[in-house]
Design a protein around this motif. Structure first.
Motif, PDB file in Angstrom:
ATOM      1  N   ILE A 195      15.677 -53.408 -32.845  1.00 22.74           N
ATOM      2  CA  ILE A 195      16.711 -52.622 -33.529  1.00 22.74           C
ATOM      3  C   ILE A 195      16.976 -51.344 -32.746  1.00 22.74           C
ATOM      4  N   GLU A 196      18.248 -51.133 -32.422  1.00 20.76           N
ATOM      5  CA  GLU A 196      18.707 -49.921 -31.728  1.00 20.76           C
ATOM      6  C   GLU A 196      19.488 -49.065 -32.725  1.00 20.76           C
ATOM      7  N   PRO A 197      19.769 -47.807 -32.399  1.00 25.27           N
ATOM      8  CA  PRO A 197      20.563 -46.967 -33.292  1.00 25.27           C
ATOM      9  C   PRO A 197      21.974 -47.539 -33.519  1.00 25.27           C
ATOM     10  N   GLU A 198      22.542 -47.167 -34.637  1.00 24.45           N
ATOM     11  CA  GLU A 198      23.909 -47.579 -34.949  1.00 24.45           C
ATOM     12  C   GLU A 198      24.844 -47.122 -33.834  1.00 24.45           C
ATOM     13  N   GLY A 199      25.703 -48.027 -33.385  1.00 20.17           N
ATOM     14  CA  GLY A 199      26.646 -47.720 -32.312  1.00 20.17           C
ATOM     15  C   GLY A 199      26.178 -48.149 -30.938  1.00 20.17           C
ATOM     16  N   ALA A 200      24.926 -48.563 -30.823  1.00 16.74           N
ATOM     17  CA  ALA A 200      24.421 -49.071 -29.543  1.00 16.74           C
ATOM     18  C   ALA A 200      25.077 -50.421 -29.256  1.00 16.74           C
ATOM     19  N   PRO A 201      25.167 -50.811 -27.982  1.00 18.05           N
ATOM     20  CA  PRO A 201      25.807 -52.095 -27.648  1.00 18.05           C
ATOM     21  C   PRO A 201      25.203 -53.297 -28.364  1.00 18.05           C
ATOM     22  N   ALA A 202      23.900 -53.312 -28.560  1.00 15.81           N
ATOM     23  CA  ALA A 202      23.236 -54.414 -29.265  1.00 15.81           C
ATOM     24  C   ALA A 202      22.351 -53.797 -30.342  1.00 15.81           C
ATOM     25  N   LYS A 247       0.693 -60.148 -32.718  1.00 15.25           N
ATOM     26  CA  LYS A 247       1.900 -60.079 -31.882  1.00 15.25           C
ATOM     27  C   LYS A 247       2.848 -59.022 -32.427  1.00 15.25           C
ATOM     28  N   ILE A 248       3.631 -58.433 -31.544  1.00 14.55           N
ATOM     29  CA  ILE A 248       4.681 -57.503 -31.969  1.00 14.55           C
ATOM     30  C   ILE A 248       5.815 -58.318 -32.572  1.00 14.55           C
ATOM     31  N   VAL A 249       6.165 -57.992 -33.815  1.00 15.71           N
ATOM     32  CA  VAL A 249       7.231 -58.719 -34.509  1.00 15.71           C
ATOM     33  C   VAL A 249       8.491 -57.885 -34.658  1.00 15.71           C
ATOM     34  N   SER A 250       8.369 -56.567 -34.444  1.00 18.32           N
ATOM     35  CA  SER A 250       9.558 -55.717 -34.525  1.00 18.32           C
ATOM     36  C   SER A 250       9.393 -54.505 -33.631  1.00 18.32           C
ATOM     37  N   GLU A 251      10.530 -54.082 -33.107  1.00 15.27           N
ATOM     38  CA  GLU A 251      10.590 -52.831 -32.356  1.00 15.27           C
ATOM     39  C   GLU A 251      11.853 -52.120 -32.816  1.00 15.27           C
ATOM     40  N   GLN A 252      11.744 -50.816 -33.003  1.00 13.09           N
ATOM     41  CA  GLN A 252      12.920 -50.033 -33.373  1.00 13.09           C
ATOM     42  C   GLN A 252      12.898 -48.754 -32.563  1.00 13.09           C
ATOM     43  N   PHE A 253      14.056 -48.417 -32.013  1.00 11.36           N
ATOM     44  CA  PHE A 253      14.180 -47.277 -31.118  1.00 11.36           C
ATOM     45  C   PHE A 253      15.044 -46.207 -31.767  1.00 11.36           C
ATOM     46  N   PHE A 254      14.597 -44.961 -31.659  1.00 11.92           N
ATOM     47  CA  PHE A 254      15.313 -43.821 -32.214  1.00 11.92           C
ATOM     48  C   PHE A 254      15.618 -42.869 -31.054  1.00 11.92           C
ATOM     49  N   TYR A 255      16.904 -42.647 -30.813  1.00 10.95           N
ATOM     50  CA  TYR A 255      17.341 -41.727 -29.773  1.00 10.95           C
ATOM     51  C   TYR A 255      18.750 -41.271 -30.092  1.00 10.95           C
ATOM     52  N   SER A 256      19.153 -40.171 -29.475  1.00 10.52           N
ATOM     53  CA  SER A 256      20.508 -39.642 -29.676  1.00 10.52           C
ATOM     54  C   SER A 256      21.473 -40.434 -28.836  1.00 10.52           C
ATOM     55  N   MET A 257      22.538 -40.878 -29.452  1.00  9.19           N
ATOM     56  CA  MET A 257      23.589 -41.611 -28.719  1.00  9.19           C
ATOM     57  C   MET A 257      24.446 -40.615 -27.946  1.00  9.19           C
ATOM     58  N   GLY A 258      24.906 -41.033 -26.793  1.00  5.97           N
ATOM     59  CA  GLY A 258      25.834 -40.216 -26.024  1.00  5.97           C
ATOM     60  C   GLY A 258      25.189 -39.192 -25.134  1.00  5.97           C
ATOM     61  N   GLU A 259      23.874 -39.217 -25.030  1.00  9.16           N
ATOM     62  CA  GLU A 259      23.201 -38.258 -24.146  1.00  9.16           C
ATOM     63  C   GLU A 259      22.818 -38.927 -22.865  1.00  9.16           C
TER      64      GLU A 259
END
Length: 121
Positions: free
Chosen positions: A34-41, A109-121
Motif C-alpha cells: 500500500i502506497e499513499p493516496e495519489g501514488a501511481p500504484a 512471512k511478510i503479508v503487508s507493507e505500507q509506506f508513508f511519505y509526502s507526495m510531490g517531494e
C-alpha cells in the motif's frame, strides 16, 4: 522465523540494496503493498505484482547515491523502519525520499507493507 528475525533480515537486505531478494525471501505469495493516496500504484496485491512494482521503480532510477534504513521497531506481528533513498531519477534529477515503512507478518512471512511519505517531494 519470528517477526524480529524477519525485520532484521529485511533491514540487512534493504541496506545492501537487495530489495527484490528481500521480497523473494521474506514475502508471502499473497502479500499486499500500500502506497499513499495519489501514488501511481496505491494498492498492489500478490508477490509477482509487488516485484514488478519494484522493478518499475528501480528502472526509473539513474543513480543510487545512498540508502539508509533504520533499525526495526517491532511490536507483536508488526515492525516498522524509516528509509531514506538518495537517488538521481531519470526524469526528475536528484532527490531524497524519506518514508516510514510498516510491515505485517503472519506465519513467518511478510503479508503487508505500507509506506508513508509526502507526495510531490
Amino acid at each position: 522465523m519470528q517477526t524480529s528475525e524477519i525485520a532484521d533480515r529485511l533491514v540487512a537486505l534493504c541496506r545492501a540494496g537487495e530489495f527484490e531478494q528481500a521480497q523473494t525471501e521474506l514475502y508471502a505469495d499473497d502479500a499486499v503493498s500500500i502506497e499513499p493516496e495519489g501514488a501511481p500504484a496505491e494498492v498492489v496485491e500478490g508477490l509477482d505484482a509487488i516485484r514488478e512494482k519494484g522493478r518499475q521503480f528501480m528502472s526509473a532510477i539513474e543513480t543510487v547515491h545512498a540508502i539508509t534504513v533504520s533499525d526495526p521497531l517491532v511490536a507483536g506481528d508488526y515492525f516498522s523502519v524509516t528509509m531514506t533513498l538518495d537517488t538521481t531519477m531519470k526524469d526528475r534529477g536528484r532527490s531524497v525520499m524519506e518514508e516510514i515503512c510498516v510491515y505485517g507478518v503472519e506465519d513467518g512471512k511478510i503479508v503487508s507493507e505500507q509506506f508513508f511519505y509526502s507526495m510531490g517531494e
